[in-house]
Write a protein that holds these residues in place. Structure first.
Motif, mmCIF file in Angstrom:
data_model
loop_
_atom_site.group_PDB
_atom_site.id
_atom_site.type_symbol
_atom_site.label_atom_id
_atom_site.label_comp_id
_atom_site.label_asym_id
_atom_site.label_seq_id
_atom_site.Cartn_x
_atom_site.Cartn_y
_atom_site.Cartn_z
ATOM 1 N N TYR A 139 -12.254 68.454 -6.935
ATOM 2 C CA TYR A 139 -11.892 67.715 -8.133
ATOM 3 C C TYR A 139 -10.581 66.967 -7.841
ATOM 4 O O TYR A 139 -9.694 67.502 -7.184
ATOM 5 C CB TYR A 139 -11.707 68.669 -9.312
ATOM 6 C CG TYR A 139 -12.976 69.383 -9.702
ATOM 7 C CD1 TYR A 139 -13.836 68.836 -10.646
ATOM 8 C CD2 TYR A 139 -13.315 70.609 -9.123
ATOM 9 C CE1 TYR A 139 -15.017 69.489 -11.001
ATOM 10 C CE2 TYR A 139 -14.491 71.264 -9.473
ATOM 11 C CZ TYR A 139 -15.335 70.698 -10.407
ATOM 12 O OH TYR A 139 -16.495 71.338 -10.750
ATOM 13 N N VAL A 140 -10.485 65.742 -8.318
ATOM 14 C CA VAL A 140 -9.325 64.901 -8.008
ATOM 15 C C VAL A 140 -8.663 64.434 -9.290
ATOM 16 O O VAL A 140 -9.324 63.852 -10.171
ATOM 17 C CB VAL A 140 -9.727 63.683 -7.147
ATOM 18 C CG1 VAL A 140 -8.506 62.812 -6.833
ATOM 19 C CG2 VAL A 140 -10.399 64.141 -5.846
ATOM 20 N N ALA A 141 -7.365 64.688 -9.402
ATOM 21 C CA ALA A 141 -6.559 64.207 -10.530
ATOM 22 C C ALA A 141 -5.550 63.200 -10.013
ATOM 23 O O ALA A 141 -4.803 63.492 -9.067
ATOM 24 C CB ALA A 141 -5.833 65.372 -11.197
ATOM 25 N N VAL A 142 -5.529 62.010 -10.605
ATOM 26 C CA VAL A 142 -4.593 60.957 -10.203
ATOM 27 C C VAL A 142 -3.733 60.607 -11.421
ATOM 28 O O VAL A 142 -4.136 59.805 -12.273
ATOM 29 C CB VAL A 142 -5.324 59.705 -9.686
ATOM 30 C CG1 VAL A 142 -4.323 58.742 -9.041
ATOM 31 C CG2 VAL A 142 -6.418 60.077 -8.684
ATOM 32 N N PRO A 143 -2.556 61.201 -11.545
ATOM 33 C CA PRO A 143 -1.744 61.002 -12.754
ATOM 34 C C PRO A 143 -0.852 59.769 -12.694
ATOM 35 O O PRO A 143 -0.469 59.307 -11.616
ATOM 36 C CB PRO A 143 -0.881 62.269 -12.790
ATOM 37 C CG PRO A 143 -0.715 62.639 -11.340
ATOM 38 C CD PRO A 143 -1.992 62.223 -10.651
#
Length: 458
Positions: free
Chosen positions: A157-161
């Protein structure tokens, strides 16, 4: 306009409607993202009473269509609770991706992008969805694309804030740390993407400006993110020292980065903003405001070949005044940050997670010289850092060359096979560009983008 690199990427991708996973709680969803920039998009506005929510709480969400739909089962923009560098409550956004074939237990990569601008409309959530008309740098688009494809390929899973926060506090390390850490919390709080969090593991990754945010988050994890299961970090081309002293000699090519950094820090700290405004000539005020409405690479017409200190009434002396010195010191990675500067959380400046740092000794944008000294200082204080370096690479080239090594390091940490009991140093890159091992480490989609980038540069 999009580069030829991204034109190739977009042409190769079939648009797909994201699917949703079962929800643990009800959350109203807004329409999919449009070309409306964040400064004019109500999605980015804080809801009434947001201050009462816990950090990482998701207030709003909307599905978005991105260039990465071939590798993602779903992608959402979310608006979540975070903290300002000065301690106040705030909200910021992130783009969250679910892989087609998730690894179980879940593995999460928080990807800090090299946003590198003090303008809210240059934030990475705006860049990533189809239909965006962002003027953000090509480097941001290219590097983030490779990493998102690589992470999704691995089943992460990838989170790009938008780690700069609502005020676009570029290079403000405390603000960036909070944005990154709360971005992970937002992923954990959003079941549309991550249906189960049992036994999850997370890593932090970034390059250049994204490495700066990653490194600051890494050193704030023991305090601001103590409950989070972050098992490792990997970042390269890291700006470990952001000193105002260097402004005296900066002009031409890369000056927009340093000017943007000064404005970004001013966005984070009202005291610094007040000080700088009273030091500027009228043309400096014009350039200062331009940095808040333009992406960094668009500042050339305001900065030209002028020395940056020429915009200031007191010239280089400006940066010897107490207020400038106070915030210049705050730009030093690894230095303790105390309560009077960061009311929400403090740090002793030491990283506690196993960390890969990589940096070309011939980097043409981010100075190499302070990096070995930083690593040595960290190691003496108990950090566990694998520091890799190599000569002959530019800043941009190094980002590509170390891609496989970074993902192999992070995967070893996820697998529980990382053996880094103490600091280590290595000259050279382990996994050579274009080899079968390189492609296997990042996946075919990421490799296709790298090849496209190389072709367009030749």
């Amino acid at each position: 306009m999009r580069t030829a690199f991204f034109a190739l990427a977009f042409a190769a991708l079939a648009a797909a409607t994201p699917t949703s996973t079962p929800k643990r709680r009800s959350l109203a969803l807004s329409p999919a993202g449009t070309s409306t920039p964040p400064s004019k998009d109500a999605f980015y506005d804080a809801p009434s009473g947001f201050q009462r929510a816990a950090n990482g709480h998701v207030f709003k969400a909307r599905p978005v269509w991105t260039p990465f739909d071939s590798e993602a089962s779903a992608a959402y923009q979310v608006l979540y609770k975070t903290t300002l560098a000065t301690g106040g409550d705030a909200v910021t956004a992130a783009t969250l991706f679910a892989p087609l074939e998730p690894v179980s237990p879940p593995r999460i990569m928080v990807l800090a992008a090299p946003i590198d601008s003090a303008c809210r409309d240059c934030e990475v959530t705006f860049v990533l969805h189809n239909g965006s008309k962002s003027n953000a740098t090509d480097f941001l688009l290219k590097s983030v694309a490779i990493d998102i494809f690589a992470g999704l390929h691995k089943g992460w899973y990838v989170a790009v804030p938008d780690h700069e926060g609502p005020n676009a506090a570029y290079i403000a390390g405390v603000q960036e740390a909070f944005g990154v850490i709360d971005g992970l919390r937002a992923m954990l709080n959003f079941p549309n993407i991550l249906p189960k969090t049992d036994d999850y593991k997370a890593v932090i990754h970034g390059y250049s400006g994204g490495a700066h945010a990653s490194a600051w988050a890494n050193q704030f994890l023991p305090t601001y993110g103590s409950e989070l299961n972050v098992v490792a970090a990997a970042y390269g081309g890291t700006p470990v020292s952001v000193s105002f002293d260097g402004l005296a000699s900066i002009s031409g090519g890369g000056s927009f980065l340093f000017w943007g950094a000064l404005v970004g820090l001013s966005n984070a700290y009202p005291e610094l903003d007040h000080f700088i405004r009273h030091q500027l000539f009228p043309n400096g005020t014009e350039a200062f405001e331009a940095a808040r409405s333009l992406c960094n690479t668009q500042l050339g017409e305001y900065l030209g070949d002028k020395s940056l200190v020429s915009f200031f009434r007191n010239g280089a002396k400006t940066f010897t005044f107490s207020t400038a010195l106070k915030y210049s010191k705050l730009g030093q990675l690894g230095e303790p940050v105390k309560k009077d500067i960061s009311p929400a959380a403090t740090t002793d400046g030491i990283v506690r997670r196993p960390t890969l740092m990589y940096h070309s000794s011939t980097d043409d944008i981010v100075p190499y010289a302070p990096v070995p000294a930083y690593v040595e200082s960290q190691c003496k204080q108990g950090a566990k850092i694998l520091f890799e370096t190599a000569p002959g690479l530019t800043h941009t080239t190094a980002a590509i060359m170390w891609t496989a090594d970074a993902y192999n390091f992070l995967e070893s940490a996820f697998d529980g096979k990382l053996k880094l009991d103490k600091c280590q140093q290595k000259t050279g890159i382990t996994t050579e560009l274009g080899t079968d091992d390189f492609v296997a480490a990042i996946g075919q989609s990421a490799w296709n983008l790298i090849q496209s980038q190389m072709q367009s540069a030749s």
